[in-house]
Design a protein around this motif. Structure first.
Motif, mmCIF file in Angstrom:
data_model
loop_
_atom_site.group_PDB
_atom_site.id
_atom_site.type_symbol
_atom_site.label_atom_id
_atom_site.label_comp_id
_atom_site.label_asym_id
_atom_site.label_seq_id
_atom_site.Cartn_x
_atom_site.Cartn_y
_atom_site.Cartn_z
ATOM 1 N N ALA A 147 0.594 -0.814 0.477
ATOM 2 C CA ALA A 147 -0.337 -0.197 -0.189
ATOM 3 C C ALA A 147 0.938 0.929 -0.004
ATOM 4 O O ALA A 147 0.828 2.473 -0.747
ATOM 5 N N ASP A 207 -4.115 -3.969 -8.732
ATOM 6 C CA ASP A 207 -3.400 -4.306 -9.374
ATOM 7 C C ASP A 207 -3.352 -5.677 -9.971
ATOM 8 O O ASP A 207 -3.652 -6.748 -9.956
ATOM 9 N N LYS A 220 3.467 1.522 -1.342
ATOM 10 C CA LYS A 220 4.113 2.267 -2.518
ATOM 11 C C LYS A 220 2.945 1.702 -3.699
ATOM 12 O O LYS A 220 3.299 2.331 -4.980
ATOM 13 N N GLY A 221 1.913 2.030 -3.456
ATOM 14 C CA GLY A 221 0.840 2.529 -4.097
ATOM 15 C C GLY A 221 0.236 1.361 -4.996
ATOM 16 O O GLY A 221 -0.724 1.237 -5.858
ATOM 17 N N THR A 244 -2.118 -1.331 -5.024
ATOM 18 C CA THR A 244 -3.270 -2.254 -4.266
ATOM 19 C C THR A 244 -4.287 -3.378 -5.297
ATOM 20 O O THR A 244 -3.907 -4.243 -5.568
#
Length: 308
Positions: free
Chosen positions: A188, A196, A190-191, A193
């Protein structure tokens, strides 16, 4: 030729999926009936004349096999020639003798030589069959106590697998939630989710990184290495000490006991030898011989000595 067999309980590692191929038929008995095979202290103090007169009745009541006592000297003692080069098996034989000597309060079994012995311990390369799944046996006619080599060699791996699984299970039971929570948090941050496309693979990689970074993982690896290098073999040593001690019970004239807790029950096994913690701590004080085993052996020997 009469052989008294010891059928080992199936390996714990396979207990959930494998059934025993050959199991002797045994009659279900009550606790009260089982208790009757334990000779009383008073019975063990009778005269030689009494034992000679009542030998047949006592043998029937306490499940004794006098024709199996072929390796005993007139004084009731046995001398064992250990005919194997396997160091662990040699240790198992010594432990088995010590189990009985300690419980009986006298030196019943001593180690002899090729030229001086009353029975021979060795290994058999004979393959198991549908009619014979025994891992060890005593043959009174040839005065040989054998263990099946294929079972013996396989059991080290069985114990190793079980101990390793035991360690892994304990580790993941304690740290699975921590690993999962931290791995999700790291992704999370690292962006990444759950939407993905490659999220599951990324999660698995991150979870693996989190897992191996835990101090407890280093301990787990060390313990697993110890199982492979030492403890699996140590567990097997104690397992076969009990197996051989069972056969030595036959040597003294004991038939199988109806009591499941007794060493002389027709199949045996002890979870102690599969326990990483117990084997690591050492089983030097462990003795599988029960009071019933001990008293039956004392009676069998007294009857034998009285007859000779």
């Amino acid at each position: 030729m009469r052989k008294l067999h010891h059928l080992k309980a199936q390996s714990l590692i396979a207990a959930a999926t494998v059934t025993l191929l050959a199991t002797p038929v045994v009659t279900s008995i009550t606790t009260a009936q089982a208790a009757s095979v334990t000779p009383s202290s008073a019975l063990l103090k009778k005269s030689n004349g009494y034992y000679r007169t009542h030998a047949r009745a006592l043998g029937k009541k306490y499940k004794l096999a006098f024709d199996a006592q072929s390796a005993l000297k007139k004084n009731g003692k046995a001398v064992v020639y250990v005919n194997t080069k396997d160091k662990t098996l040699k240790q198992s034989v010594k432990l088995a003798m010590a189990y009985w000597n300690k419980k009986l309060g006298k030196t019943e079994f001593t180690q002899g030589s090729k030229k001086n012995h009353t029975l021979t311990f060795g290994v058999s390369k004979a393959a198991a069959s549908k009619s014979d799944q025994s891992d060890a046996w005593w043959t009174p006619m040839t005065k040989k106590l054998d263990v099946r080599w294929s079972y013996y060699t396989a059991e080290k791996q069985n114990i190793g697998i079980f101990m390793t699984n035991q360690l892994n299970k304990a580790f993941y039971k304690q740290y699975a939630d921590t690993i999962e929570t931290k791995a999700k948090a790291n992704l999370a941050a690292k962006g990444i989710t759950t939407s993905d496309k490659d999220y599951q693979n990324l999660f698995n990689q991150e979870a693996s990184n989190v897992e191996t970074s835990l101090p407890a993982y280093t301990t787990l690896k060390k313990d697993v290495g110890l199982v492979k290098s030492t403890l699996a073999n140590e567990g097997r040593k104690y397992e076969y000490a009990s197996t051989i001690a069972h056969e030595m019970g036959h040597v003294m004239g004991l038939n199988h006991s109806p009591n499941k807790q007794d060493l002389m029950y027709f199949e045996s096994g002890n979870s102690n030898v599969y326990s990483f913690k117990k084997v690591k701590a050492g089983l030097s004080k462990y003795n599988p011989i029960t009071t019933t085993d001990k008293n039956r052996a004392k009676l069998a020997l007294k009857i034998y000595v009285a007859a000779h």
